[in-house]
Design an enzyme around this catalytic site. Structure first.
Site, PDB file in Angstrom:
ATOM      1  CE  LYS A  13      -2.004  -0.274   3.864  1.00  0.00           C
ATOM      2  NZ  LYS A  13      -1.261  -1.693   4.620  1.00  0.00           N
ATOM      3  NE  ARG A  88      -4.133  -0.717   9.804  1.00  0.00           N
ATOM      4  CZ  ARG A  88      -2.983  -0.108   9.268  1.00  0.00           C
ATOM      5  NH1 ARG A  88      -3.045   0.981   9.026  1.00  0.00           N
ATOM      6  NH2 ARG A  88      -1.754  -0.787   9.002  1.00  0.00           N
ATOM      7  NE  ARG A 127       7.503  -2.710   6.591  1.00  0.00           N
ATOM      8  CZ  ARG A 127       6.695  -2.043   6.429  1.00  0.00           C
ATOM      9  NH1 ARG A 127       5.953  -2.553   5.287  1.00  0.00           N
ATOM     10  NH2 ARG A 127       5.552  -2.485   7.259  1.00  0.00           N
ATOM     11  NE  ARG A 160       6.113  -0.130  10.156  1.00  0.00           N
ATOM     12  CZ  ARG A 160       5.478  -0.391   9.587  1.00  0.00           C
ATOM     13  NH1 ARG A 160       5.532   0.143   8.352  1.00  0.00           N
ATOM     14  NH2 ARG A 160       4.261  -0.342  10.106  1.00  0.00           N
ATOM     15  NE  ARG A 171       2.248  -4.540  11.459  1.00  0.00           N
ATOM     16  CZ  ARG A 171       2.949  -4.085  10.426  1.00  0.00           C
ATOM     17  NH1 ARG A 171       4.163  -4.809  10.385  1.00  0.00           N
ATOM     18  NH2 ARG A 171       2.647  -3.359   9.356  1.00  0.00           N
TER      19      ARG A 171
HETATM   20  P1  AMP Z   1       0.740   1.356   8.986  1.00  0.00           P
HETATM   21  O1  AMP Z   1       2.423   2.147   8.910  1.00  0.00           O
HETATM   22  O2  AMP Z   1      -0.020   1.415   8.390  1.00  0.00           O
HETATM   23  O3  AMP Z   1       1.899  -0.848   9.143  1.00  0.00           O
HETATM   24  O4  AMP Z   1       0.600   1.169   9.840  1.00  0.00           O
HETATM   25  C1  AMP Z   1       1.800   0.846  11.395  1.00  0.00           C
HETATM   26  C2  AMP Z   1       0.620   0.334  12.686  1.00  0.00           C
HETATM   27  O5  AMP Z   1       0.392   1.937  12.729  1.00  0.00           O
HETATM   28  C3  AMP Z   1      -0.882  -0.300  12.204  1.00  0.00           C
HETATM   29  O6  AMP Z   1      -0.297  -1.582  12.572  1.00  0.00           O
HETATM   30  C4  AMP Z   1      -1.472   1.184  13.471  1.00  0.00           C
HETATM   31  O7  AMP Z   1      -1.265   0.443  15.341  1.00  0.00           O
HETATM   32  C5  AMP Z   1      -1.414   2.264  13.114  1.00  0.00           C
HETATM   33  N1  AMP Z   1      -2.224   2.362  12.643  1.00  0.00           N
HETATM   34  C6  AMP Z   1      -2.042   3.190  11.384  1.00  0.00           C
HETATM   35  N2  AMP Z   1      -2.327   3.205  11.098  1.00  0.00           N
HETATM   36  C7  AMP Z   1      -4.375   3.027  11.631  1.00  0.00           C
HETATM   37  C8  AMP Z   1      -5.235   3.573  11.083  1.00  0.00           C
HETATM   38  N3  AMP Z   1      -6.799   3.970  10.594  1.00  0.00           N
HETATM   39  N4  AMP Z   1      -6.393   3.211  12.479  1.00  0.00           N
HETATM   40  C9  AMP Z   1      -5.837   2.552  13.443  1.00  0.00           C
HETATM   41  N5  AMP Z   1      -4.555   2.085  14.129  1.00  0.00           N
HETATM   42  C10 AMP Z   1      -3.291   2.327  12.909  1.00  0.00           C
END
Ligand code: AMP
Length: 214
Positions: A13, A88, A127, A160, A171
């Site tokens: 994404k 999400r 990653r 990360r 996740r």
């Molecule tokens: P990402 O970089 O999109 O994988 O997001 C990393 C982490 O940020 C996720 O595992 C969540 O803990 C938090 N996060 C990101 N976007 C959201 C969202 N829309 N709602 C809730 N938590 C989020």
């Protein structure tokens, strides 16, 4: 162009959102990036978010909805945006509908990037991200020229915390339970485009472009 990108963690994404934003000259809004920036800056939001992120849990809807609502209302979003990592949950999707109604904007498409679990685990566990510029690498599929150094800016690469194997499974579980139902939600609204994401970045990008008429 106003797009939402859906997909499991590791579906690509972020990479595709960056390219699409560039192609359509619109803003890339990544909730994960905004949260990580807050953690880095030591803000109150960052310290609350970190406790959820480290476990692979979602940050509470009210915090996220407030954060995205403010961001979408900023002027630079008037010309369009690509939402990456939001919504999400169903509650976030409903909140997004409300925000868009308030701002008299509508979504053009919701792109769902499909990638199987085995591929997700392979991608996430390898990653690496640049601490300075955020460029993304993979230790086997797209390694940097020098170990742990960013090709683009010379910054240090790191893994990360939530890309560690023990967190990845959680996740994926969170994705299945809380985010996957959004595929049906957007199919029902007629906005959904399903894209096979198990291919090269270029091939997936081309598929998305032809689906959204770019
Ligand atoms: P990402 O970089 O999109 O994988 O997001 C990393 C982490 O940020 C996720 O595992 C969540 O803990 C938090 N996060 C990101 N976007 C959201 C969202 N829309 N709602 C809730 N938590 C989020």
């Amino acid at each position: 162009m106003r797009l939402v990108l859906l997909g499991a963690p590791g579906s690509g994404k972020g990479t595709q959102a960056e390219r699409l934003a560039d192609r359509f000259d619109v803003v890339h809004i990544s909730t994960g990036d905004i949260l990580r920036q807050n953690v880095k800056d030591g803000t109150e939001l960052g310290s609350v978010a970190k406790s959820y992120m480290d476990k692979g849990e979602l940050v509470p809807d009210c915090i996220i909805v407030d954060m995205v609502g403010k961001r979408i209302r900023e002027r630079d979003c008037e010309g369009g945006f690509v939402l990456d990592g939001f919504p999400r949950t169903l509650e976030q999707a409903v909140a997004l509908d409300r925000i868009l109604k308030d701002t008299k904007l509508g979504l053009d498409f919701v792109v769902n990037i499909e990638v199987g679990d085995a591929e997700v685990i392979r991608r996430l566990s390898g990653r690496r991200v640049c601490r300075r510029c955020g460029a993304v690498y993979h230790i086997s599929f797209s390694p940097p020229e020098r170990d742990e150094v960013c090709d683009r800016c010379g910054g240090e690469l790191y893994q990360r915390d939530d890309d560690r194997e023990e967190t990845i499974e959680n996740r994926l579980e969170v994705y299945r339970k809380q985010t996957k139902p959004l595929i049906q939600y957007y199919a029902d609204s007629g906005l959904l485009k399903d894209i096979d994401g198990e291919d090269s970045v270029d091939a997936v990008f081309e598929r998305i472009l032809s689906a959204v008429g770019g």
